[in-house]
Design a protein around this motif. Structure first.
Motif, PDB file in Angstrom:
ATOM      1  N   ILE A 112      -1.001  11.375  -6.290  1.00  0.00           N
ATOM      2  CA  ILE A 112      -2.325  11.955  -6.044  1.00  0.00           C
ATOM      3  C   ILE A 112      -2.300  13.456  -6.305  1.00  0.00           C
ATOM      4  O   ILE A 112      -3.188  14.003  -6.955  1.00  0.00           O
ATOM      5  CB  ILE A 112      -2.792  11.663  -4.597  1.00  0.00           C
ATOM      6  CG1 ILE A 112      -2.975  10.161  -4.387  1.00  0.00           C
ATOM      7  CG2 ILE A 112      -4.094  12.405  -4.299  1.00  0.00           C
ATOM      8  CD1 ILE A 112      -3.170   9.747  -2.937  1.00  0.00           C
ATOM      9  N   ILE A 125      -8.677   5.533  -6.319  1.00  0.00           N
ATOM     10  CA  ILE A 125      -7.464   4.772  -6.058  1.00  0.00           C
ATOM     11  C   ILE A 125      -7.839   3.309  -5.871  1.00  0.00           C
ATOM     12  O   ILE A 125      -8.620   2.970  -4.972  1.00  0.00           O
ATOM     13  CB  ILE A 125      -6.725   5.304  -4.811  1.00  0.00           C
ATOM     14  CG1 ILE A 125      -6.410   6.790  -4.991  1.00  0.00           C
ATOM     15  CG2 ILE A 125      -5.455   4.499  -4.561  1.00  0.00           C
ATOM     16  CD1 ILE A 125      -5.836   7.453  -3.758  1.00  0.00           C
ATOM     17  N   ILE A 166     -10.532  11.898  -2.951  1.00  0.00           N
ATOM     18  CA  ILE A 166     -10.293  10.507  -3.351  1.00  0.00           C
ATOM     19  C   ILE A 166     -11.485   9.619  -3.038  1.00  0.00           C
ATOM     20  O   ILE A 166     -12.318   9.923  -2.185  1.00  0.00           O
ATOM     21  CB  ILE A 166      -9.023   9.911  -2.705  1.00  0.00           C
ATOM     22  CG1 ILE A 166      -9.176   9.786  -1.187  1.00  0.00           C
ATOM     23  CG2 ILE A 166      -7.792  10.701  -3.090  1.00  0.00           C
ATOM     24  CD1 ILE A 166      -8.084   8.974  -0.513  1.00  0.00           C
ATOM     25  N   HIS A 174      -5.748  13.458   1.692  1.00  0.00           N
ATOM     26  CA  HIS A 174      -6.376  13.711   0.393  1.00  0.00           C
ATOM     27  C   HIS A 174      -7.837  13.258   0.370  1.00  0.00           C
ATOM     28  O   HIS A 174      -8.421  13.096  -0.698  1.00  0.00           O
ATOM     29  CB  HIS A 174      -5.582  13.013  -0.714  1.00  0.00           C
ATOM     30  CG  HIS A 174      -4.204  13.565  -0.850  1.00  0.00           C
ATOM     31  ND1 HIS A 174      -3.125  13.042  -0.183  1.00  0.00           N
ATOM     32  CD2 HIS A 174      -3.729  14.623  -1.539  1.00  0.00           C
ATOM     33  CE1 HIS A 174      -2.047  13.741  -0.472  1.00  0.00           C
ATOM     34  NE2 HIS A 174      -2.390  14.714  -1.292  1.00  0.00           N
TER      35      HIS A 174
END
Length: 98
Positions: free
Chosen positions: A37, A46, A69, A65
């Protein structure tokens, strides 16, 4: 010993990074997920549809994150993503598909 997990980076048609994860995400392999990442530019989608297990260490990486994301997940992960609060914090696609 590390739990089997594979990470495959690619690009989506809009140019964003797609990171496809297969296997199990646990404390033995979260460093690889975090590195994948962190070494991408911009937002990252993802794909967790082929993930069979996600523990708190894996959730921690995703929370760390969360500002960049988006997830694609199967209904199998719905309880973990919902109870943890991650599904309320980021966009998660695919949780309500039959």
């Amino acid at each position: 010993m590390s739990t089997p997990m594979s990470l495959t980076p690619s690009r989506r048609s809009d140019g964003s990074t797609l990171l496809t994860v297969v296997g199990e995400i646990d404390m033995s392999n979260t460093d690889a997920l975090a590195a994948a990442i962190e070494t991408t530019d911009g937002p990252v989608v993802i794909d967790l549809t082929a993930v069979e297990y996600l523990d708190s260490a894996g959730l921690s990486v995703l929370f760390n994150h969360s500002d960049r994301i988006e997830l694609i997940a199967s209904p199998l992960l719905a309880p973990v993503l919902s109870i943890s609060g991650l599904a309320d914090l980021i966009t998660v696609h695919g949780l309500d598909t039959p």
